[in-house]
Every structure is written in structure tokens, then in C-alpha cells.
Design a protein around this motif. Sequence first.
Motif, PDB file in Angstrom:
ATOM      1  N   SER A 176      -7.065  -3.992   1.941  1.00 63.40           N
ATOM      2  CA  SER A 176      -6.491  -3.854   0.598  1.00 63.40           C
ATOM      3  C   SER A 176      -5.572  -2.649   0.558  1.00 63.40           C
ATOM      4  O   SER A 176      -5.593  -1.807   1.454  1.00 63.40           O
ATOM      5  CB  SER A 176      -7.588  -3.685  -0.460  1.00 63.40           C
ATOM      6  N   GLY A 177      -4.772  -2.555  -0.510  1.00 58.35           N
ATOM      7  CA  GLY A 177      -3.811  -1.473  -0.639  1.00 58.35           C
ATOM      8  C   GLY A 177      -4.367  -0.232  -1.321  1.00 58.35           C
ATOM      9  O   GLY A 177      -3.604   0.634  -1.747  1.00 58.35           O
ATOM     10  N   SER A 178      -5.702  -0.099  -1.427  1.00 59.19           N
ATOM     11  CA  SER A 178      -6.263   1.115  -2.040  1.00 59.19           C
ATOM     12  C   SER A 178      -6.146   2.289  -1.081  1.00 59.19           C
ATOM     13  O   SER A 178      -6.196   2.121   0.130  1.00 59.19           O
ATOM     14  CB  SER A 178      -7.749   0.941  -2.360  1.00 59.19           C
ATOM     15  N   ALA A 179      -6.087   3.498  -1.661  1.00 64.94           N
ATOM     16  CA  ALA A 179      -5.959   4.719  -0.859  1.00 64.94           C
ATOM     17  C   ALA A 179      -7.266   5.051  -0.154  1.00 64.94           C
ATOM     18  O   ALA A 179      -8.343   4.587  -0.548  1.00 64.94           O
ATOM     19  CB  ALA A 179      -5.545   5.874  -1.755  1.00 64.94           C
TER      20      ALA A 179
ATOM     21  N   PHE B 185      -0.977  -1.391  10.496  1.00 63.17           N
ATOM     22  CA  PHE B 185      -1.121  -0.063  11.089  1.00 63.17           C
ATOM     23  C   PHE B 185      -2.505   0.087  11.750  1.00 63.17           C
ATOM     24  O   PHE B 185      -2.632   0.656  12.837  1.00 63.17           O
ATOM     25  CB  PHE B 185      -0.942   0.999   9.990  1.00 63.17           C
TER      26      PHE B 185
ATOM     27  N   SER C 104      -5.439   5.772   8.467  1.00 64.09           N
ATOM     28  CA  SER C 104      -4.447   4.997   7.721  1.00 64.09           C
ATOM     29  C   SER C 104      -4.386   5.486   6.281  1.00 64.09           C
ATOM     30  O   SER C 104      -5.344   6.074   5.785  1.00 64.09           O
ATOM     31  CB  SER C 104      -4.824   3.512   7.744  1.00 64.09           C
ATOM     32  N   LYS C 105      -3.270   5.223   5.621  1.00 63.21           N
ATOM     33  CA  LYS C 105      -3.135   5.630   4.219  1.00 63.21           C
ATOM     34  C   LYS C 105      -3.902   4.681   3.306  1.00 63.21           C
ATOM     35  O   LYS C 105      -4.458   5.083   2.312  1.00 63.21           O
ATOM     36  CB  LYS C 105      -1.655   5.626   3.815  1.00 63.21           C
ATOM     37  N   SER C 106      -3.905   3.377   3.690  1.00 58.33           N
ATOM     38  CA  SER C 106      -4.578   2.398   2.834  1.00 58.33           C
ATOM     39  C   SER C 106      -5.679   1.694   3.633  1.00 58.33           C
ATOM     40  O   SER C 106      -5.787   1.853   4.845  1.00 58.33           O
ATOM     41  CB  SER C 106      -3.564   1.389   2.294  1.00 58.33           C
ATOM     42  N   LYS C 107      -6.481   0.894   2.923  1.00 58.13           N
ATOM     43  CA  LYS C 107      -7.668   0.301   3.534  1.00 58.13           C
ATOM     44  C   LYS C 107      -7.336  -0.855   4.488  1.00 58.13           C
ATOM     45  O   LYS C 107      -6.208  -1.318   4.550  1.00 58.13           O
ATOM     46  CB  LYS C 107      -8.633  -0.138   2.430  1.00 58.13           C
ATOM     47  N   LEU C 108      -8.360  -1.309   5.190  1.00 61.27           N
ATOM     48  CA  LEU C 108      -8.154  -2.344   6.206  1.00 61.27           C
ATOM     49  C   LEU C 108      -7.659  -3.656   5.598  1.00 61.27           C
ATOM     50  O   LEU C 108      -6.801  -4.327   6.163  1.00 61.27           O
ATOM     51  CB  LEU C 108      -9.467  -2.563   6.987  1.00 61.27           C
TER      52      LEU C 108
ATOM     53  N   ASN D 270      -4.197  -4.886   7.446  1.00 64.65           N
ATOM     54  CA  ASN D 270      -3.284  -3.741   7.544  1.00 64.65           C
ATOM     55  C   ASN D 270      -2.779  -3.628   8.988  1.00 64.65           C
ATOM     56  O   ASN D 270      -3.548  -3.378   9.909  1.00 64.65           O
ATOM     57  CB  ASN D 270      -4.073  -2.487   7.125  1.00 64.65           C
TER      58      ASN D 270
END
Lengths: 497, 104
Positions: A41-44, A72, A35-39, A70
Motif C-alpha cells: 500500500s501507499g502508506s508511509a 522498490f 522503503s518510503k511506503s509499505k509493501l 512496491n
Amino acid sequence: MFIAPRVADEKDWIVTDTGPWEIIIGLEVHAQVASKSKLFSGSATGYGSAPNTQVSLVDAGMPGMLPVVNEFCIEQAVKTGYGLNAKINLFSRFDRKNYFYVDLPQGYQISQFEHPIVGEGEIEILPIDGDGNVGEPVTVGIERLHLEQDAGKSVHDLSPDETYVDLNRCGVALMEIVSKPDMRTPEEASAYVEKLRGIVRALGTCDGDMEKGNLRADVNVSVRRPGGELGTRCEIKNVNSMRFIRQAINFEARRHIDIIEAGGEIDQETRLFDSVKGETRTMRSKEDAHDYRYFPDPDLLPIKLEQSFVDKIKANLPEMPDVRKARFMSDYGLPEYDARILTSDKTKADFYEVVAKGRDPKIASNWTMVEFFGALNKSGLELEDSLVSADALGCLIDRILDDTISGKIAKGVFEKMFAGEGTADEIIERDGLKQVTDMGTIEAMVDKVIADNAGQAEKAKENPKLLGFFVGQVMKASQGKANPQAVNKILREKLGL
Amino acid sequence: MAQEKSKPKNGVTAKDVKKIAKLSRLHVEADRLEPIAEDLNGILGWIEQLAEVDVEGVEPMTSAVDMAAPLRADNVSDGGKRDDVLKNAPKSDDGFFVVPRSVE
């Protein structure tokens, strides 16, 4: 209930003075979700960024921050569940697993304990021994797959009496895939991980990069008398290569047998594999172990999936490695070995299909497996980083099939292509490698070689084996460019064979 | 029937209190273990009265609202606030948190 009905083949028993033993192996594989971001949170999630630059206040465990799931990551877990032929649970829930460690700022890991998103499944593996012999297929049961957060990274070598902590990885989504204790040899265990890796890569749910730790295994090992009472198991944490998995199991099984035979008892404990020394050692003491006081995370509502949501995922699954292997055997007529190697990894199989398009499938397979994979192995490059594309390799094969160059010259051309010197056509043109097919030119070379070796030519009538010597001489004179079939034909005529 | 202050069936002991305190990284003086165990048993006994309620056929409730977790799209929308994240750390260096050594 922990049961292990299957008894290892007799050839896989470890026989000592006291009798035979078998190894019981189960694995917990952690696969990082792509995934682009964490489970939560929106951090990379990118690898290799400067420390603590991919950390939100949620990841850092700041008071009052709330996790949000998330979507995704949920999809990838469901997709992987289908890849494992497993039951998808429409209801699942997140729990807190409580423990204190410097790389876990929340003081608990959010995981799924009682209600995992994926339940029981199974996959089939083909164990291969050190000599490349393929064993009987083994079915390995999957106990469950659940989602959880990864922890941060501790660095111990920047200061003699302190630990440096980077939370970039903290909160990244992991799929923990728990097997049943169905494996009996180190080779079965590594074949299982190899198979899982092939599945998640085919699905695109995890990149499977073991060197970066994006796929890693905790290995549970115990020994028992064949078919007898189960022994106490030890868990070896975070083993990150197929070879280390086999080494760790071999070492651990011997250690258990030695202790039991000396009249001792195995302590159930977590151990660490030292890849330099090739041995395992105690990591955590028993008294703290496995007392995580799980409870439902009050910050998160349960996950309730619609049947239509999971149906849509199921309908759009890509071709799985086993299906693709069967297709390579039936559609391309490839032997099991070729089909197995080519479909063990999605990028390899994709590459092969481009090379094989409109060309002889077996020649395409030989060039892909022997020359191309061989060169990759030798250089340590990943397929993605290679300078030779599938189309470029296909063009090289075309030049062999249309008699522009011989297979032998083609190998030299391939090496230059791999080194980035250009396309097959460019290299053939630049180095003047075009095969000589003009009969007159070849005949002249043959005549000269026979004249230079008149004595040998006489003997050749009696000893036809000398033909090989003459072929060699002519090929040498032509710098390898003469068409070998033409050389053979003309030589036979001239030597009267 | 008047209930006396009941003792829970599987009550906690001073030993349990010591263990839980250790797992929770709480310091408890030795002479406090027994009184805390007694307090906890009082609480547990009181909670255990709930067992008298007939919950046959009732699904366990894990949250106060009957809804599923809202989900968010997979976009990078946070992070990049290293200084904020490290602000309350007693010690940091070169972008890392620095803590007492965690391994021997």
C-alpha cells in the motif's frame, strides 16, 4: 531436510558430568526494507508517528481492498540477495500465512512460502570471543530470503484489561533472511547478525537499527552430542541486540541440557527472551504452533523478473564490506584489526576514508578508532549525530603533523571539538595551545627547571632514568605546549646525557 | 464403471474438523463435528476425481491470467485517514484500536 554436518570445535563444547554437548544454532533475521511506503500500500513507513495515522484501508484489512506490490521493495530484496551471494529467483510468489492475532487485521500475513524471491547463498563470518580473540572464519549457509508484511503493534500497558493496537507498522516490508543451522556458538550467532547488518547497511536496503526493531532475530537453538543426532529445537522470538542473542542462546542451551540430563524431553515451542531476567520462557503452546495453512494469495499475481532487471541491479552494487576490508588492508596498509572494525559498518568506513584522504592512513585509523569511536561509545551517540565531521577530525590531525600541537594536547582539543566548542584551529587559537617550538623559549624553561632541581640534575648523570622526571617538569612548566622532541634534545644536552 | 460416492484417501476426521474450526475461530457444536467431517469428505472425494486427469508436463496454474504482478513506484500516496480506519471499530481510544487483552 534439516541437516547440520559441521561439528563444533572441541573448545566450544559444553562439558557436563554426562559428557560433551554442542549447540546447533540457526537464525531467521527480519530486516525492514528501507522503503518510503509499505509493501502493498501507499502508506508511509516512518517511525514514531501518532497511532494509526500511517494506515490505509488495505493495511487495515478492509474487505475488497487489493494489494499492489512496491517495486522498490522487490529491488531491495534482489540487491540483498546478491549481497548474500545467493541465487535470485526470477519467478516468485506471495502466499497467505493464516493465523489470528489482534495486530493482524487481515487474519493472514502475506509472505512467500513455496517460491521465495531469493534462494540459497552463503556468507563468511569471523567469530570473536569475549576477550576480543578472533576465531577461524566460518561459512554460514543462507537457506532463503523472502519478502513479507510486518504486523501492527500491541500495547498492553495503557489499560489493565485491554490491549491497544496501532497498525502503523502493519504492512511494512520485511526481508526474512533464513540461515542454515550452521552456527555452533553464541559468538558465531552474533557475528553472523553483525555481518548481515553490515551487508544490508552497505547496500542501503535496510537501516539495520536494532533498537527500533528494524533488524531483529528469531533464534533457533538445539543441543546434541558432538556430531550426533539432532535434538529438538526451540525458537526464541524477536531478540533485538547482539548481547541478548548471546545471552538467550547460552540460557536456552543450558536449559535443554538440564532437561535432557534429568531424563526429560524438549518440547518444540516458541519462546520469548526476557532481557531483564536474562532467561527464556514459553510464548505459545505447542498445539497451535506451525499450522499456518499456507496457500497462494489469490489477490496477487506472481512476480516475474526480467533478467535485464536483475542484471542492472547486480551491475550497480556498491562495494561490499569484505571487499572493502581487503582494500583497506592492501591500499592503506592497515592491520586486519583496524580494517575489520572500520569496515564493519558503511558509515564508519566512509568516515575513515575522508579522514585518511591525503593523510597517514595509520594515524588516521588510530584517531578514528580510538578517539572518535571511543567518544561515540562513551556518549552513546550515533556517528550520524556527532558534532565532529570527518573533515574536522582530519584538520586536527593536520595540526599534529605540522607540529602546531602535540598528540597529547590534540586529545584535549578533540574532547572540546566533540563537545561542540568549535574547529581544531578555533580551539587552539582560543585556548592558546599552539606548541612552543622556539628553541630559545624552550631552553629558558629547561634552564629554570634544572636550576630549581639542582640536586636531581646531579643524580641524573648517574641515573639517566631521571630524564623522564625533567621532561615532565618542563612540559608542566609549558602547560604541555613545549614540543616534546625539542625538550628531550635540549635536556639531554644540558644534563650531559 | 459406475463410481460409488468415494471416500478420499486421507479423509478428515471429527478431530480434524475440531482443530480447523479452532484455528479459524469458528464455534462448532460437538454433535456437528461428525456430520461436517462427512460433508467435507464428500467434497474432497469429488475434488479428488481431478486426480484422474493426466497433467504430465503441465505447469501448475496459480492464477487465471498469464501475466506478472503489476508493480507500483515507492511513493507515499495513502494513509492519514485515522478516523476512517477506526470508524468500524467497536472501541477505540486516543487513536488506538482497543480490544480485549491479548496477553495474560
